[in-house]
Design a protein around this motif. Sequence first.
Motif, mmCIF file in Angstrom:
data_model
loop_
_atom_site.group_PDB
_atom_site.id
_atom_site.type_symbol
_atom_site.label_atom_id
_atom_site.label_comp_id
_atom_site.label_asym_id
_atom_site.label_seq_id
_atom_site.Cartn_x
_atom_site.Cartn_y
_atom_site.Cartn_z
ATOM 1 N N GLY A 10 0.832 -1.200 0.000
ATOM 2 C CA GLY A 10 0.000 0.000 0.000
ATOM 3 C C GLY A 10 0.863 1.245 0.000
ATOM 4 O O GLY A 10 2.078 1.199 0.197
ATOM 5 N N VAL A 11 0.215 2.368 -0.241
ATOM 6 C CA VAL A 11 0.879 3.662 -0.279
ATOM 7 C C VAL A 11 0.137 4.610 0.650
ATOM 8 O O VAL A 11 -1.068 4.810 0.519
ATOM 9 C CB VAL A 11 0.893 4.238 -1.707
ATOM 10 C CG1 VAL A 11 1.523 5.615 -1.715
ATOM 11 C CG2 VAL A 11 1.626 3.311 -2.657
ATOM 12 N N ASN A 12 0.870 5.184 1.600
ATOM 13 C CA ASN A 12 0.274 6.169 2.500
ATOM 14 C C ASN A 12 0.527 7.567 1.939
ATOM 15 O O ASN A 12 1.556 7.824 1.314
ATOM 16 C CB ASN A 12 0.866 6.048 3.905
ATOM 17 C CG ASN A 12 0.620 4.668 4.495
ATOM 18 O OD1 ASN A 12 -0.362 4.015 4.176
ATOM 19 N ND2 ASN A 12 1.529 4.222 5.348
ATOM 20 N N SER A 13 -0.411 8.494 2.167
ATOM 21 C CA SER A 13 -0.276 9.819 1.571
ATOM 22 C C SER A 13 -0.936 10.875 2.445
ATOM 23 O O SER A 13 -1.843 10.586 3.238
ATOM 24 C CB SER A 13 -0.910 9.844 0.168
ATOM 25 O OG SER A 13 -2.272 9.465 0.227
ATOM 26 N N ILE A 14 -0.444 12.094 2.287
ATOM 27 C CA ILE A 14 -1.050 13.261 2.918
ATOM 28 C C ILE A 14 -1.768 14.051 1.826
ATOM 29 O O ILE A 14 -1.183 14.371 0.790
ATOM 30 C CB ILE A 14 0.002 14.127 3.618
ATOM 31 C CG1 ILE A 14 0.632 13.348 4.785
ATOM 32 C CG2 ILE A 14 -0.596 15.435 4.119
ATOM 33 C CD1 ILE A 14 1.767 14.086 5.471
ATOM 34 N N VAL A 15 -3.054 14.342 2.039
ATOM 35 C CA VAL A 15 -3.894 14.983 1.033
ATOM 36 C C VAL A 15 -4.280 16.374 1.512
ATOM 37 O O VAL A 15 -4.761 16.542 2.640
ATOM 38 C CB VAL A 15 -5.165 14.146 0.755
ATOM 39 C CG1 VAL A 15 -6.043 14.840 -0.279
ATOM 40 C CG2 VAL A 15 -4.786 12.754 0.289
ATOM 41 N N SER A 16 -4.052 17.363 0.652
ATOM 42 C CA SER A 16 -4.427 18.744 0.956
ATOM 43 C C SER A 16 -5.559 19.177 0.038
ATOM 44 O O SER A 16 -5.498 18.939 -1.177
ATOM 45 C CB SER A 16 -3.230 19.686 0.779
ATOM 46 O OG SER A 16 -2.183 19.345 1.669
ATOM 47 N N GLU A 17 -6.584 19.802 0.601
ATOM 48 C CA GLU A 17 -7.709 20.336 -0.156
ATOM 49 C C GLU A 17 -7.995 21.746 0.338
ATOM 50 O O GLU A 17 -8.081 21.985 1.552
ATOM 51 C CB GLU A 17 -8.949 19.455 -0.004
ATOM 52 C CG GLU A 17 -10.115 19.909 -0.848
ATOM 53 C CD GLU A 17 -11.354 19.046 -0.644
ATOM 54 O OE1 GLU A 17 -12.327 19.241 -1.376
ATOM 55 O OE2 GLU A 17 -11.349 18.193 0.268
ATOM 56 N N THR A 18 -8.129 22.674 -0.585
ATOM 57 C CA THR A 18 -8.343 24.080 -0.227
ATOM 58 C C THR A 18 -9.547 24.235 0.682
ATOM 59 O O THR A 18 -10.631 23.724 0.397
ATOM 60 C CB THR A 18 -8.544 24.921 -1.507
ATOM 61 O OG1 THR A 18 -7.424 24.738 -2.369
ATOM 62 C CG2 THR A 18 -8.700 26.395 -1.159
ATOM 63 N N GLY A 19 -9.325 24.928 1.786
ATOM 64 C CA GLY A 19 -10.417 25.208 2.715
ATOM 65 C C GLY A 19 -10.715 24.104 3.705
ATOM 66 O O GLY A 19 -11.656 24.225 4.496
ATOM 67 N N LYS A 20 -9.935 23.012 3.673
ATOM 68 C CA LYS A 20 -10.173 21.903 4.590
ATOM 69 C C LYS A 20 -8.874 21.501 5.272
ATOM 70 O O LYS A 20 -7.785 21.832 4.820
ATOM 71 C CB LYS A 20 -10.768 20.704 3.858
ATOM 72 C CG LYS A 20 -12.169 20.947 3.299
ATOM 73 C CD LYS A 20 -12.761 19.662 2.733
ATOM 74 C CE LYS A 20 -14.183 19.884 2.237
ATOM 75 N NZ LYS A 20 -14.783 18.630 1.715
#
Length: 416
Positions: A10-20
């Motif tokens: 598996g692949v772990n990731s950090i996700v950025s979304e504008t306003g959240k």
Amino acid sequence: LYAFNSPKRGVNSIVSETGKDNRFNYEDRKMKEYKPSLDLYYFVNLPKKQTLAINAVGTIITTRNEYGMSEYILPQNYVCEDRKAPELSSLGEPVADYYYSTNGKKHSLITEAIYTKETEKVNISVGGEYTIGFTDNKYVGSTNAHALIHNNNEYLFAQIQGNIPFGKKEQTIGYQLGIGANRSSIHQGDFGYDNWMIRPQLTVLIPVSKNANIKLQSRITPNEPSLANVTDVRQYDNSLFIKSGNKELKPSHTWYNEVSLGGEVKNVEYTLEASWSNNPNALMNTYTPEKEANGNWVIVSRPENHKRFSKGNIYSDMTWKIFPDKWHVSFWISYDHYESIGNTYRHFYNTTPVGFYSWVQLGNFSMDVAFRTQPHYLIGVLIQGEEKRSDVSISYKWKDLKFSLGCMLVGSPMKL
């Protein structure tokens, strides 16, 4: 017999979304595959330089894939250092959980027969291939579905190969001319297709001097949608991204053309080639924003038939044999031009990767050095890249044993 078991990937990731708030996605994948097969082969030499080969392969493929995704809210003061994942225990309960399990079984039979005959001037080949398959996939978890897919493929071909006298020094032009007819069929319930395609192929080799040749190639090849893509199943990768299949996919074809010049001058080998490929009705993904019932927006990735995908390429390489048995140095450069013409978009992209390779032999020791800039390519609306190279390896040979020590990505930063 082939067996494969991957209990943890598996692949772990950090996700950025504008306003959240930033999120941490934790993946857990498991895969098992079991593939017994029976291969029967018969070959016979017939009189007058004739041969006949018959081959049949029966296979049963059993797979089980599991996918789990948990999403956590990251603290506002979290800083990612040294590419280390945060401790799950410090993040509390996940804000979203997705789990899928796919159990699949595929039965297939591939049969092939090829007849060849040699004469003084030409070699002739005639043959055919027939493939039949049945796939049964069951999806459980966050999405539940059952897909039964039948696929068939028939291919008939004839090919002639020979040489034509050329020039005054007993030179010859080599050629290979073939024609094939291909029928492919995929059906899932009331959806599917039956498609016929003519597949010509031509290769010509023309001598221009004692140590140089021009090569011309042209061929048409089929592009079939994968069985997974014709299954109309939607699965969440995470709360922002959904992958979907498409029962209405149709096959396409690629027409590929190439001209190249290759030869050697003293201790220098060289190649210069130009190619162009065109794929109408191309199979490419469409990425569409979609608002869900809860008010959240997601991106849906769905394969579709688009207008056209084309690629042009100019490539050159040179190998200098400084000391033919001791030291070689190679350089290469490529110019790639992409045209992705979708149903609702037009994208063009150019890239110029370069590379270097050197090999040296000193007694029982040898050293290899390779460098390549990171190549990129366009498909659909996505620009993707392969790994760059900056590798060094040293080897030592003792009798029939060879010991090697290498280092990859020399000089590259360790942090993202």
